[in-house]
Enzyme design. Structure first.
Site, PDB file in Angstrom:
ATOM      1  N   ASP A 173       0.806  -1.219   0.000  1.00 36.55           N
ATOM      2  CA  ASP A 173       0.000   0.000   0.000  1.00 36.55           C
ATOM      3  C   ASP A 173       0.842   1.273   0.000  1.00 36.55           C
ATOM      4  O   ASP A 173       0.316   2.368  -0.010  1.00 36.55           O
ATOM      5  CB  ASP A 173      -0.958   0.007   1.193  1.00 36.55           C
ATOM      6  CG  ASP A 173      -0.222  -0.011   2.523  1.00 36.55           C
ATOM      7  OD1 ASP A 173       0.961   0.350   2.570  1.00 36.55           O
ATOM      8  OD2 ASP A 173      -0.836  -0.399   3.525  1.00 36.55           O
ATOM      9  N   TYR A 263      11.079   4.026   1.584  1.00 29.64           N
ATOM     10  CA  TYR A 263      11.841   2.952   2.238  1.00 29.64           C
ATOM     11  C   TYR A 263      13.313   2.938   1.819  1.00 29.64           C
ATOM     12  O   TYR A 263      14.129   2.294   2.467  1.00 29.64           O
ATOM     13  CB  TYR A 263      11.209   1.591   1.942  1.00 29.64           C
ATOM     14  CG  TYR A 263      10.039   1.272   2.846  1.00 29.64           C
ATOM     15  CD1 TYR A 263      10.229   0.600   4.048  1.00 29.64           C
ATOM     16  CD2 TYR A 263       8.744   1.651   2.515  1.00 29.64           C
ATOM     17  CE1 TYR A 263       9.173   0.302   4.880  1.00 29.64           C
ATOM     18  CE2 TYR A 263       7.680   1.364   3.346  1.00 29.64           C
ATOM     19  CZ  TYR A 263       7.903   0.686   4.534  1.00 29.64           C
ATOM     20  OH  TYR A 263       6.859   0.405   5.366  1.00 29.64           O
TER      21      TYR A 263
HETATM   22  P1  NAD Z   1      -1.205  -7.935  13.408  1.00 29.58           P
HETATM   23  O1  NAD Z   1      -0.228  -8.722  14.216  1.00 29.58           O
HETATM   24  O2  NAD Z   1      -2.116  -6.993  14.080  1.00 29.58           O
HETATM   25  O3  NAD Z   1      -2.128  -8.946  12.577  1.00 29.58           O
HETATM   26  C1  NAD Z   1      -1.681 -10.131  12.017  1.00 29.58           C
HETATM   27  C2  NAD Z   1      -2.609 -11.270  12.408  1.00 29.58           C
HETATM   28  O4  NAD Z   1      -2.148 -12.449  11.712  1.00 29.58           O
HETATM   29  C3  NAD Z   1      -2.600 -11.602  13.900  1.00 29.58           C
HETATM   30  O5  NAD Z   1      -3.917 -11.607  14.402  1.00 29.58           O
HETATM   31  C4  NAD Z   1      -1.975 -12.990  13.964  1.00 29.58           C
HETATM   32  O6  NAD Z   1      -2.485 -13.807  14.994  1.00 29.58           O
HETATM   33  C5  NAD Z   1      -2.307 -13.557  12.600  1.00 29.58           C
HETATM   34  N1  NAD Z   1      -1.437 -14.634  12.117  1.00 29.58           N
HETATM   35  C6  NAD Z   1      -0.108 -14.760  12.273  1.00 29.58           C
HETATM   36  N2  NAD Z   1       0.325 -15.864  11.643  1.00 29.58           N
HETATM   37  C7  NAD Z   1      -0.767 -16.448  11.079  1.00 29.58           C
HETATM   38  C8  NAD Z   1      -0.957 -17.612  10.263  1.00 29.58           C
HETATM   39  N3  NAD Z   1       0.059 -18.391   9.928  1.00 29.58           N
HETATM   40  N4  NAD Z   1      -2.219 -17.889   9.852  1.00 29.58           N
HETATM   41  C9  NAD Z   1      -3.267 -17.098  10.186  1.00 29.58           C
HETATM   42  N5  NAD Z   1      -3.124 -15.985  10.937  1.00 29.58           N
HETATM   43  C10 NAD Z   1      -1.893 -15.663  11.369  1.00 29.58           C
HETATM   44  O7  NAD Z   1      -0.344  -7.182  12.289  1.00 29.58           O
HETATM   45  P2  NAD Z   1      -0.700  -5.897  11.406  1.00 29.58           P
HETATM   46  O8  NAD Z   1       0.166  -4.778  11.837  1.00 29.58           O
HETATM   47  O9  NAD Z   1      -2.147  -5.697  11.349  1.00 29.58           O
HETATM   48  O10 NAD Z   1      -0.154  -6.335   9.994  1.00 29.58           O
HETATM   49  C11 NAD Z   1      -0.588  -7.489   9.347  1.00 29.58           C
HETATM   50  C12 NAD Z   1       0.289  -7.802   8.171  1.00 29.58           C
HETATM   51  O11 NAD Z   1       0.048  -6.903   7.100  1.00 29.58           O
HETATM   52  C13 NAD Z   1       1.785  -7.695   8.453  1.00 29.58           C
HETATM   53  O12 NAD Z   1       2.461  -8.679   7.723  1.00 29.58           O
HETATM   54  C14 NAD Z   1       2.118  -6.340   7.915  1.00 29.58           C
HETATM   55  O13 NAD Z   1       3.476  -6.187   7.642  1.00 29.58           O
HETATM   56  C15 NAD Z   1       1.284  -6.371   6.676  1.00 29.58           C
HETATM   57  N6  NAD Z   1       1.061  -5.096   6.016  1.00 29.58           N
HETATM   58  C16 NAD Z   1       1.517  -5.005   4.761  1.00 29.58           C
HETATM   59  C17 NAD Z   1       1.341  -3.866   4.057  1.00 29.58           C
HETATM   60  C18 NAD Z   1       1.889  -3.799   2.679  1.00 29.58           C
HETATM   61  O14 NAD Z   1       2.010  -2.723   2.158  1.00 29.58           O
HETATM   62  N7  NAD Z   1       2.228  -4.915   2.055  1.00 29.58           N
HETATM   63  C19 NAD Z   1       0.683  -2.798   4.632  1.00 29.58           C
HETATM   64  C20 NAD Z   1       0.222  -2.905   5.930  1.00 29.58           C
HETATM   65  C21 NAD Z   1       0.407  -4.088   6.623  1.00 29.58           C
HETATM   66  C1  G6P Z   2       3.435   0.788   4.823  1.00 27.94           C
HETATM   67  C2  G6P Z   2       4.120  -0.357   4.174  1.00 27.94           C
HETATM   68  C3  G6P Z   2       3.777  -1.641   4.775  1.00 27.94           C
HETATM   69  C4  G6P Z   2       3.894  -1.577   6.278  1.00 27.94           C
HETATM   70  C5  G6P Z   2       2.946  -0.511   6.728  1.00 27.94           C
HETATM   71  C6  G6P Z   2       2.760  -0.389   8.217  1.00 27.94           C
HETATM   72  O1  G6P Z   2       2.127   0.909   4.392  1.00 27.94           O
HETATM   73  O2  G6P Z   2       3.900  -0.430   2.808  1.00 27.94           O
HETATM   74  O3  G6P Z   2       4.538  -2.642   4.204  1.00 27.94           O
HETATM   75  O4  G6P Z   2       3.580  -2.808   6.863  1.00 27.94           O
HETATM   76  O5  G6P Z   2       3.393   0.695   6.228  1.00 27.94           O
HETATM   77  O6  G6P Z   2       3.872  -0.025   8.875  1.00 27.94           O
HETATM   78  P1  G6P Z   2       3.734   0.269  10.426  1.00 27.94           P
HETATM   79  O7  G6P Z   2       5.123   0.566  10.841  1.00 27.94           O
HETATM   80  O8  G6P Z   2       2.791   1.415  10.541  1.00 27.94           O
HETATM   81  O9  G6P Z   2       3.194  -1.012  11.038  1.00 27.94           O
HETATM   82 MN    MN Z   3       4.465  -2.385   1.918  1.00 29.13          MN
END
Ligand code: NAD
Ligand code: G6P
Ligand code: MN
Length: 457
Positions: A173, A263
């Site tokens: 995102d 980043y």
């Molecule tokens: P979070 O810890 O609040 O949520 C993750 C959830 O996944 C937890 O409830 C956990 O219990 C669950 N989980 C862990 N391993 C699991 C598995 N094997 N199967 C099913 N559930 C499982 O974390 P968050 O901050 O909400 O972020 C969630 C994910 O999204 C992270 O990987 C974060 O880096 C990613 N993210 C990516 C982007 C991006 O741009 N690609 C943006 C925002 C968040």
């Molecule tokens: C950005 C990135 C993600 C990252 C997110 C949350 O949106 O693209 O990959 O997981 O920020 O970062 P934060 O540090 O707020 O958990």
């Molecule tokens: Mn990302």
């Protein structure tokens, strides 16, 4: 998928801080993307239940026709679904904290997806994502997985190697979030922008920012920087994110012709990042005290009062991007979106088998990358270096190979030497015992002088 279809979705990582926002976005889009069923799936029953019970109250009030359930059972979760929105965090915030704090102890960048922290997280995530893909293919073979789970670049490379035919799109995102800022700076709507971009996830550059009439705004944005004071992107407003947006100016100084992904500061200014990090209070702590608290207390309030009148969850570009992507696939819209895909010539002068982030046309068969041409030597050198780091990580995970992982860390621009890379790696191995495959040492392993009997020299 036909125009009258109603969709069934499973959100993997149901207890994520982002789940409720995505559900709110789905509700807002109910007309263009109607749902018949919504399921949450998580390993952590208790964490998921708080989010799920609050969502259940919201849905009962706003969309009672949607069949909403939550589960920790993969078969129940993945049966009869059209899309899996995945955002799992392998190891949770507890391990994110380690990913950030262990490198910092060695005066090295400690970050969720970049440098040694990202590598450690990658070693945890690969197996979990492959497992999700296998559940999906077993129980709903026609399902598409739209995957946010980080570190997206390493995860994407692992998918390419281990499940090359899977219907998965790995996404981020950050470009849409930054474009939302850019559009505000320019005075347009985000969807008015047509961009060209190349690189890898969290490692790329915009080469053009045009409006629909073809006017180029790149020099204007470069002059202005990315800092916006108005909340255009609720996700990236904390002080540490504002500092990151500000630092884009120093990234631009290195190459003023292209607009950098923020980043890149971890690779171009690692010493600055370390000097400005608190080794005892990192982003994981900031998120636990901020977003996680906000989301879970909002959920608890809804549960306690039994109504969503007390406030709802924020909808940001994170939520809108994944819903737009699902729509593009479901209705074959051919929308142009930035996605992580196998290069195959999209960037002409880097290897075909690198997972790049480039604009793609999205339709019912997934993503068709748009060619971005040849890139300059500086960016090419950086990308090739980072791509080989990530390939070595995936090799190390597949082969359970210590040497390859040490090489990955050594090659990363965030580490100063093989010696420091080894020290960081050995600490990361210790803290990840529960999550990583056990790494085998080479039978011909040569030990560092510093580790042998130095007193004999
Ligand atoms: P979070 O810890 O609040 O949520 C993750 C959830 O996944 C937890 O409830 C956990 O219990 C669950 N989980 C862990 N391993 C699991 C598995 N094997 N199967 C099913 N559930 C499982 O974390 P968050 O901050 O909400 O972020 C969630 C994910 O999204 C992270 O990987 C974060 O880096 C990613 N993210 C990516 C982007 C991006 O741009 N690609 C943006 C925002 C968040
Ligand atoms: C950005 C990135 C993600 C990252 C997110 C949350 O949106 O693209 O990959 O997981 O920020 O970062 P934060 O540090 O707020 O958990
Ligand atoms: Mn990302």
């Amino acid at each position: 998928m036909n125009q009258n279809k109603q969709f069934s979705i499973v959100i993997a990582g149901g207890g994520s801080t982002y789940t409720a926002g995505i559900v709110m976005m789905l509700l807002e889009n109910a007309e263009r993307f109607p749902l018949r069923a919504l399921k949450l799936y998580d390993l952590d029953e208790e964490r998921q239940a708080t989010i799920a019970e609050a969502i259940a109250i919201e849905l009962k009030e706003k969309a009672p026709a949607i069949d909403f359930t939550w589960t920790t059972d993969p078969q129940t979760a993945f049966t009869d679904v059209d899309f899996c929105f995945a955002h799992i965090r392998s190891g949770g915030y507890k391990m994110r904290e380690q990913d950030e704090k262990i490198p910092l102890k060695h005066h090295v960048v400690g970050q969720e997806t970049c440098g040694p922290g990202g590598i450690a997280y990658g070693m945890r995530s690969i197996g979990d994502i492959i497992e999700l893909i296998d559940f999906m293919e077993k129980y709903s073979p026609d399902c598409w997985m739209l995957n946010y789970s980080n570190p997206a670049s390493i995860v994407a490379e692992a998918c390419r190697r281990l499940r090359p035919d899977a219907k998965i799109l790995n996404i981020c995102d950050m470009p849409v979030g930054t474009q939302r800022r850019m559009s505000q700076i320019i005075g347009l709507q985000p969807k008015d922008l047509e961009v060209r971009y190349f690189g890898m996830n969290h490692f790329g550059w915009w080469t053009s920012i045009k409006d629909k009439a073809g006017n180029e705004y790149l020099p204007y944005v470069a002059h202005h920087g990315y800092l916006t004071q108005i909340e255009v992107d609720t996700q990236h407003m904390d002080a540490s994110w504002q500092a990151t947006h500000k630092k884009a100016q120093d990234l631009l100084a290195v190459d003023p012709h292209y607009l950098p992904n923020t980043y890149l500061k971890y690779y171009l200014y690692p010493d600055y990042v370390v000097a400005h990090s608190d080794p005892d209070y990192t982003r994981a702590n900031e998120v636990e005290d901020g977003r996680e608290k906000r989301v879970f207390s909002a959920a608890q309030k809804i549960i306690d009062t039994g109504t969503s009148d007390v406030g709802s969850f924020p909808i940001d570009s994170h939520a809108s991007f994944i819903v737009d992507l699902a729509c593009a696939i479901a209705f074959n819209t051919h929308e142009r979106m930035l996605l992580i895909v196998e290069n195959n010539g999209a960037v002409a002068n880097i290897d075909d088998d690198i997972m790049v982030e480039v604009p793609c046309i999205v339709g019912k068969d997934g993503a068709e990358p748009l060619t971005q041409g040849k890139i300059p030597m500086f960016q090419r050198g950086m990308i090739l270096n980072q791509a080989m780091v990530e390939k070595l990580v995936v090799d190390a995970w597949i082969n359970h190979d210590y040497q390859e992982l040490w090489q990955a860390l050594t090659l990363s621009k965030t580490l100063p030497s093989a010696q420091v890379a080894k020290e960081v790696l050995d600490d990361l191995i210790e803290s990840n015992r529960e999550y990583w495959p056990e790494l085998k040492h080479d039978e011909h392993e040569v030990h560092l002088i510093s580790e042998s009997a130095v007193s004999e020299i």
